[in-house]
Design a protein around this motif. Sequence first.
Motif, PDB file in Angstrom:
ATOM      1  N   SER A  33       2.550   0.469  -3.273  1.00  0.00           N
ATOM      2  CA  SER A  33       2.980   0.845  -1.918  1.00  0.00           C
ATOM      3  C   SER A  33       1.779   1.076  -1.017  1.00  0.00           C
ATOM      4  O   SER A  33       1.768   0.663   0.146  1.00  0.00           O
ATOM      5  CB  SER A  33       3.843   2.107  -1.961  1.00  0.00           C
ATOM      6  N   ALA A  34       0.771   1.740  -1.549  1.00  0.00           N
ATOM      7  CA  ALA A  34      -0.445   1.999  -0.775  1.00  0.00           C
ATOM      8  C   ALA A  34      -1.166   0.693  -0.445  1.00  0.00           C
ATOM      9  O   ALA A  34      -1.651   0.503   0.675  1.00  0.00           O
ATOM     10  CB  ALA A  34      -1.371   2.940  -1.543  1.00  0.00           C
ATOM     11  N   TYR A  35      -1.220  -0.222  -1.416  1.00  0.00           N
ATOM     12  CA  TYR A  35      -1.874  -1.511  -1.170  1.00  0.00           C
ATOM     13  C   TYR A  35      -1.073  -2.345  -0.172  1.00  0.00           C
ATOM     14  O   TYR A  35      -1.646  -3.064   0.647  1.00  0.00           O
ATOM     15  CB  TYR A  35      -2.085  -2.283  -2.465  1.00  0.00           C
ATOM     16  N   ALA A  36       0.245  -2.236  -0.221  1.00  0.00           N
ATOM     17  CA  ALA A  36       1.084  -2.943   0.750  1.00  0.00           C
ATOM     18  C   ALA A  36       0.769  -2.458   2.162  1.00  0.00           C
ATOM     19  O   ALA A  36       0.656  -3.253   3.092  1.00  0.00           O
ATOM     20  CB  ALA A  36       2.563  -2.752   0.415  1.00  0.00           C
ATOM     21  N   ALA A  37       0.607  -1.154   2.317  1.00  0.00           N
ATOM     22  CA  ALA A  37       0.265  -0.587   3.629  1.00  0.00           C
ATOM     23  C   ALA A  37      -1.105  -1.087   4.083  1.00  0.00           C
ATOM     24  O   ALA A  37      -1.291  -1.431   5.261  1.00  0.00           O
ATOM     25  CB  ALA A  37       0.298   0.934   3.563  1.00  0.00           C
ATOM     26  N   ARG A  38      -2.064  -1.139   3.160  1.00  0.00           N
ATOM     27  CA  ARG A  38      -3.394  -1.644   3.519  1.00  0.00           C
ATOM     28  C   ARG A  38      -3.331  -3.106   3.928  1.00  0.00           C
ATOM     29  O   ARG A  38      -4.019  -3.537   4.867  1.00  0.00           O
ATOM     30  CB  ARG A  38      -4.361  -1.452   2.358  1.00  0.00           C
ATOM     31  N   CYS A  39      -2.504  -3.892   3.250  1.00  0.00           N
ATOM     32  CA  CYS A  39      -2.361  -5.306   3.606  1.00  0.00           C
ATOM     33  C   CYS A  39      -1.765  -5.464   4.996  1.00  0.00           C
ATOM     34  O   CYS A  39      -2.176  -6.345   5.758  1.00  0.00           O
ATOM     35  CB  CYS A  39      -1.515  -6.035   2.567  1.00  0.00           C
TER      36      CYS A  39
END
Length: 89
Positions: free
Chosen positions: A5-11
């Motif tokens: 979820s955190a990586y999705a937000a960064r993307c």
Amino acid sequence: MTELSAYAARCRQHAQLFRLGLSTQAAMDLVDTLTSVVEHFPVEDEAKIHRLNTLVARMLQCQEHQDWVGLADYLEYELQDLLGTLVRH
């Protein structure tokens, strides 16, 4: 799955920067983000792994050709869709 979820937000943040024409700023952290996504990606579903590998290859090709809008689209839509299916399960 919280990491995904955190990586999705960064993307999504990277996609916004590419769309704003801030490609240098976005590209600096993109490889690290994609590497983290791949490292934390669950390995039990072969079809999803293949889809991720295909997406990463296409995103890197967009970066190589400086196709920032195409790269932003992959980050904002295709990758989000894939990561969303993992977070929901």
